[in-house]
Design an enzyme around this catalytic site. Structure first.
Site, PDB file in Angstrom:
ATOM      1  N   ASP A 157      61.826 -37.167  -2.888  1.00 50.27           N
ATOM      2  CA  ASP A 157      62.655 -36.343  -2.010  1.00 50.27           C
ATOM      3  C   ASP A 157      61.883 -36.018  -0.730  1.00 50.27           C
ATOM      4  O   ASP A 157      60.656 -36.059  -0.712  1.00 50.27           O
ATOM      5  CB  ASP A 157      63.009 -35.015  -2.699  1.00 50.27           C
ATOM      6  N   LYS A 158      62.625 -35.625   0.284  1.00 45.47           N
ATOM      7  CA  LYS A 158      61.991 -35.316   1.573  1.00 45.47           C
ATOM      8  C   LYS A 158      60.909 -34.228   1.414  1.00 45.47           C
ATOM      9  O   LYS A 158      59.854 -34.290   2.032  1.00 45.47           O
ATOM     10  CB  LYS A 158      63.073 -34.858   2.564  1.00 45.47           C
TER      11      LYS A 158
END
Ligand code: URA
Length: 232
Positions: free
Chosen positions: A102-103
């Site tokens: 994920d970011k």
């Protein structure tokens, strides 16, 4: 495309850039049969580079391990946001990311142009271990280990079990074998905890211990050989 000699050596597993520079200044590096003492000399795919008289064959496949920082998307390109490939200054255009973080997740991310290996490492049936360090907003329930380790059911999939090592009431290591979308966050959510910080500390046996956030390095020969054992 031409690259600096010190970078070429580092990319091919001969240590860091400064270690490569030392090899060059000691006169141990030849390009097309000539000793080269300047680290900024250029070499390309057709150059025959040798260190201590053994040729480096231009590598068809490259393998890099990155310590992904938060704030970067696991994508090759994005119009609005930074992507992990922005951090790579390599001349290989065919690099692909193995899986997704994920970011806001940090940690071990493998990049390679070896499509077969990439495919293999991602297939859940191959049970490649991914170990995460998670920090949580709520104290872990008493039965956290039991709840996380037994198969957990979600709408689209069921986990095959995991390993949980508690550090304290608000953190621990979770090793999983799949890699479904937001899997770790969803597993903790199911036991009443939100993940406030997530880092993948290990992927397929590769650890990011010595890499600062945003740094990456080529895998060394032993690491590549270990990984290739997975390639079918
Ligand atoms: N699980 C998550 O929830 N996020 C990641 O980035 C990786 C695994």
């Amino acid at each position: 495309m031409a690259v600096r000699l010190d970078k070429f050596l580092a990319d091919h597993g001969f240590g860091t850039r400064s270690e490569a520079k030392k090899l060059i200044s000691k006169g141990e590096v030849k390009v097309d049969g000539q000793i080269i003492r300047k680290a900024d000399s250029r070499v390309n795919e057709n150059s025959i580079v040798s260190v201590a008289d053994s040729d480096i064959v231009y590598q068809k496949f490259v393998y890099y391990l990155m310590n992904k920082p938060a704030g970067y998307l696991c994508a090759t390109r994005d119009k609005a946001q930074p992507v992990v490939l922005d951090l790579i200054t390599e001349y290989r255009k065919d690099l692909a990311i193995v899986g997704r973080l994920d970011k806001d997740t940090e940690g071990a991310l493998l990049l390679t142009n070896d499509g077969q290996l990439n495919h293999f490492l991602l297939a859940p049936a191959n049970r490649i271990a991914k170990k995460y360090y998670a920090r949580l907003d709520n104290a872990l329930p008493e039965k956290a280990k039991e709840l996380l380790e037994k198969p957990m059911e979600f709408k689209e999939y069921k986990t095959r079990g995991s390993i949980f090592e508690k550090i304290d009431d608000y953190s621990g290591y979770l090793t999983i074998w799949e890699g479904k979308h937001h899997q770790v966050k969803r597993m903790f959510e199911k036991i009443g905890c939100q993940v406030v910080y997530l880092k993948r500390v290990e992927f397929a046996g590769l650890k990011v211990d010595n890499l600062l956030l945003g740094e990456y390095r080529p895998l060394n020969r032993e690491e590549i050989e270990e990984l290739l054992k997975y390639r079918k």
